[in-house]
Design a protein around this motif. Structure first.
Motif, short mmCIF file in Angstrom:
data_model
loop_
_atom_site.label_atom_id
_atom_site.label_comp_id
_atom_site.label_asym_id
_atom_site.label_seq_id
_atom_site.Cartn_x
_atom_site.Cartn_y
_atom_site.Cartn_z
N ARG A 107 1.04 13.29 1.63
CA ARG A 107 2.14 13.12 2.59
C ARG A 107 3.49 13.57 2.05
NH1 ARG A 107 0.63 7.24 5.38
NH2 ARG A 107 -1.39 7.91 6.25
N THR A 108 3.76 13.26 0.79
CA THR A 108 5.09 13.58 0.25
C THR A 108 5.16 14.99 -0.31
OG1 THR A 108 4.55 12.75 -1.96
CG2 THR A 108 5.41 11.15 -0.37
N THR A 109 6.33 15.62 -0.17
CA THR A 109 6.54 16.97 -0.70
C THR A 109 6.44 16.97 -2.21
OG1 THR A 109 8.04 17.43 1.13
CG2 THR A 109 8.13 18.93 -0.73
N GLU A 110 6.99 15.92 -2.84
CA GLU A 110 6.96 15.79 -4.30
C GLU A 110 5.52 15.68 -4.79
OE1 GLU A 110 8.49 15.94 -7.99
OE2 GLU A 110 9.66 16.10 -6.13
N GLY A 111 4.71 14.93 -4.05
CA GLY A 111 3.30 14.78 -4.42
C GLY A 111 2.54 16.09 -4.33
N LYS A 112 2.86 16.87 -3.29
CA LYS A 112 2.21 18.18 -3.12
C LYS A 112 2.59 19.13 -4.26
CE LYS A 112 1.82 18.12 1.93
NZ LYS A 112 2.26 18.72 3.21
N LYS A 113 3.88 19.12 -4.63
CA LYS A 113 4.35 19.98 -5.72
C LYS A 113 3.68 19.61 -7.04
CE LYS A 113 8.95 21.23 -4.00
NZ LYS A 113 10.42 21.10 -4.25
N LYS A 114 3.57 18.31 -7.30
CA LYS A 114 2.97 17.84 -8.55
C LYS A 114 1.49 18.22 -8.62
CE LYS A 114 2.48 13.74 -11.45
NZ LYS A 114 2.71 12.28 -11.56
N ALA A 115 0.79 18.06 -7.50
CA ALA A 115 -0.64 18.39 -7.45
C ALA A 115 -0.85 19.88 -7.62
CB ALA A 115 -1.24 17.92 -6.13
N PHE A 116 -0.04 20.68 -6.95
CA PHE A 116 -0.20 22.14 -7.03
C PHE A 116 0.15 22.65 -8.42
CE2 PHE A 116 1.24 26.56 -6.39
CZ PHE A 116 0.07 27.08 -5.85
N SER A 117 1.12 22.03 -9.07
CA SER A 117 1.54 22.48 -10.40
C SER A 117 0.43 22.34 -11.43
CB SER A 117 2.78 21.71 -10.87
OG SER A 117 2.45 20.35 -11.11
N THR A 118 -0.51 21.40 -11.20
CA THR A 118 -1.60 21.19 -12.16
C THR A 118 -2.65 22.30 -12.09
OG1 THR A 118 -2.95 19.87 -10.64
CG2 THR A 118 -1.33 18.69 -11.99
N CYS A 119 -2.65 23.06 -11.00
CA CYS A 119 -3.68 24.12 -10.89
C CYS A 119 -3.10 25.51 -10.66
CB CYS A 119 -4.66 23.79 -9.76
SG CYS A 119 -3.90 23.72 -8.13
N SER A 120 -1.78 25.62 -10.53
CA SER A 120 -1.16 26.91 -10.23
C SER A 120 -1.38 27.94 -11.34
CB SER A 120 0.34 26.74 -9.96
OG SER A 120 0.98 26.15 -11.07
N SER A 121 -1.29 27.50 -12.60
CA SER A 121 -1.49 28.42 -13.73
C SER A 121 -2.90 29.01 -13.69
CB SER A 121 -1.25 27.70 -15.06
OG SER A 121 0.08 27.26 -15.16
N HIS A 122 -3.86 28.14 -13.49
CA HIS A 122 -5.26 28.58 -13.45
C HIS A 122 -5.50 29.52 -12.28
CE1 HIS A 122 -9.62 28.08 -12.45
NE2 HIS A 122 -9.70 28.39 -13.72
N LEU A 123 -4.88 29.24 -11.14
CA LEU A 123 -5.04 30.07 -9.95
C LEU A 123 -4.50 31.49 -10.19
CD1 LEU A 123 -6.02 30.12 -7.05
CD2 LEU A 123 -3.78 29.30 -6.32
N ILE A 124 -3.38 31.59 -10.91
CA ILE A 124 -2.79 32.89 -11.24
C ILE A 124 -3.73 33.68 -12.14
CG2 ILE A 124 -0.90 34.05 -12.47
CD1 ILE A 124 0.90 31.70 -11.58
N VAL A 125 -4.28 33.00 -13.18
CA VAL A 125 -5.19 33.66 -14.12
C VAL A 125 -6.46 34.13 -13.41
CG1 VAL A 125 -6.66 33.27 -16.14
CG2 VAL A 125 -4.31 32.43 -16.15
N VAL A 126 -7.02 33.27 -12.56
CA VAL A 126 -8.24 33.62 -11.81
C VAL A 126 -7.99 34.85 -10.94
CG1 VAL A 126 -9.75 32.90 -9.92
CG2 VAL A 126 -9.28 31.33 -11.79
N SER A 127 -6.88 34.85 -10.22
CA SER A 127 -6.55 35.97 -9.32
C SER A 127 -6.42 37.27 -10.10
CB SER A 127 -5.24 35.69 -8.58
OG SER A 127 -5.34 34.50 -7.83
N MET A 128 -5.74 37.20 -11.24
CA MET A 128 -5.50 38.38 -12.07
C MET A 128 -6.82 38.93 -12.64
SD MET A 128 -2.87 38.60 -15.29
CE MET A 128 -3.73 37.29 -16.17
N TYR A 129 -7.66 38.04 -13.14
CA TYR A 129 -8.90 38.46 -13.79
C TYR A 129 -9.89 39.04 -12.79
CZ TYR A 129 -11.95 38.43 -17.88
OH TYR A 129 -12.71 38.80 -18.94
N TYR A 130 -10.07 38.36 -11.67
CA TYR A 130 -11.04 38.84 -10.68
C TYR A 130 -10.57 40.13 -10.00
CZ TYR A 130 -14.59 35.21 -10.76
OH TYR A 130 -15.64 34.41 -11.13
N THR A 131 -9.27 40.32 -9.90
CA THR A 131 -8.75 41.57 -9.34
C THR A 131 -9.21 42.75 -10.18
OG1 THR A 131 -6.79 40.50 -8.41
CG2 THR A 131 -6.67 42.88 -8.77
#
Length: 309
Positions: free
Chosen positions: A228-252
């Motif tokens: 529900r909270t914007t802060e909660g969404k940011k915190k949750a996304f920050s825990t996986c954003s690095s991995h998501l960038i690496v996955v996108s780069m590698y699979y590309t």
């Protein structure tokens, strides 16, 4: 079926010989990337080993990723750098097979590990209360060992199938390192079995593996959107954003060059993808994980006092 090794003592790596004017600039560029990749990944391994606050599943898998990056880039870059300073870049038959093995092993292990890391982030975000039990030390060790072991076995099959072939025509590999597709094009033996194994590997790593990673992130994004909270969404996304960038780069890089039949192999596309996953990816991975992660930066600060916030 045994192979007569007398017909092939060495291969010639084409490398970037079609652009002789770029030799020195490429040497400086690749040497810089190699040094940054080695330094960055060694620092991450050191930070994780000597900081108890980083002894959890996420960093355990990051430790393994850094080790794979070191093997991947070190199996290719020293020979590439030597070749850029030589008139003719030759590699012995045994050296070629060894390079093929270690590169394929580390690169395929990285693809599989990225799926395991996606599952780890799924559990952390979608089942936070059960994270400790679902991602136990035993399970993490089994998953990591399974990744290394399965990929070592898969690579041994591909390398073994390559060793049984005869190479009696051109010895020029249209790449800057030894890999399966350009070597198959040089063989004067039937390569049907090799091609079947490549299709199966593509299906496993490029479709099933990628599909599992995609499903994990669909569930993660769905779970984040329910917060529900914007802060909660940011915190949750920050825990996986690095991995998501690496996955996108590698699979590309992988999809760009390798999820295609051997018959449609393109040296130019393959060289570009090779630069991406053997040089750029191992260099950027440590930067992505450290620049976006406060815990890693704090751990590095203990080792290197001059590291800033």
């Amino acid at each position: 079926l045994s192979r007569d090794t007398s017909d092939t003592k060495h291969f010639i790596l084409q490398g970037f010989s079609e652009h002789p004017e770029l030799r020195i600039p490429l040497f400086i560029c690749f040497l810089s990337l190699y040094m940054v990749a080695l330094t960055g990944n060694v620092l991450i391994i050191t930070a994780i080993v000597f900081n108890s606050s980083l002894h959890n599943p996420m960093y355990f898998f990051l430790f393994n990723l850094a080790a794979m990056d070191i093997i991947c880039t070190s199996s290719v870059l020293p020979k590439v750098l030597k070749g850029l300073l030589s008139e003719e870049n030759t590699i012995s038959y045994g050296g070629c097979m060894a390079q093929l093995y270690f590169l394929t092993w580390s690169a395929s292990s990285e693809l599989l590990l990225l799926t395991v890391m996606a599952y780890d982030r799924y559990v952390a975000i979608c089942h936070p209360l059960h994270y400790g039990t679902m991602m136990s030390k035993t399970l993490c060790s089994v998953l990591a060992s399974g990744v290394w072991g399965l990929c070592a076995f898969n690579t041994a099959i591909h390398t073994g199938l390559m060793i049984r072939l005869s190479f009696c025509g051109s010895k020029t590999v249209t790449h800057f390192f030894c890999e399966v597709p350009p070597l198959l094009l040089l063989s004067c033996s039937p390569t049907y079995v090799n091609t079947i194994m490549i299709v199966l590997a593509d299906a496993f790593y490029g479709i099933l593996n990628f599909g599992l990673t995609l499903v994990s992130y669909c569930l993660i994004i769905s779970s984040i959107l329910k917060i529900r909270t914007t802060e909660g969404k940011k915190k949750a996304f920050s825990t996986c954003s690095s991995h998501l960038i690496v996955v996108s780069m590698y699979y590309t890089a992988v999809f760009y060059a390798y999820i295609s039949p051997v018959s449609s192999y393109s040296p130019e596309k393959s060289k570009l993808a090779g630069v991406l996953y053997t040089m750029l990816s191992p260099t950027l991975n440590p930067l992505i994980y450290t620049l976006r992660n406060k815990e890693v930066k704090q751990a590095l600060r203990k080792i290197l006092p001059f590291v800033k916030n």
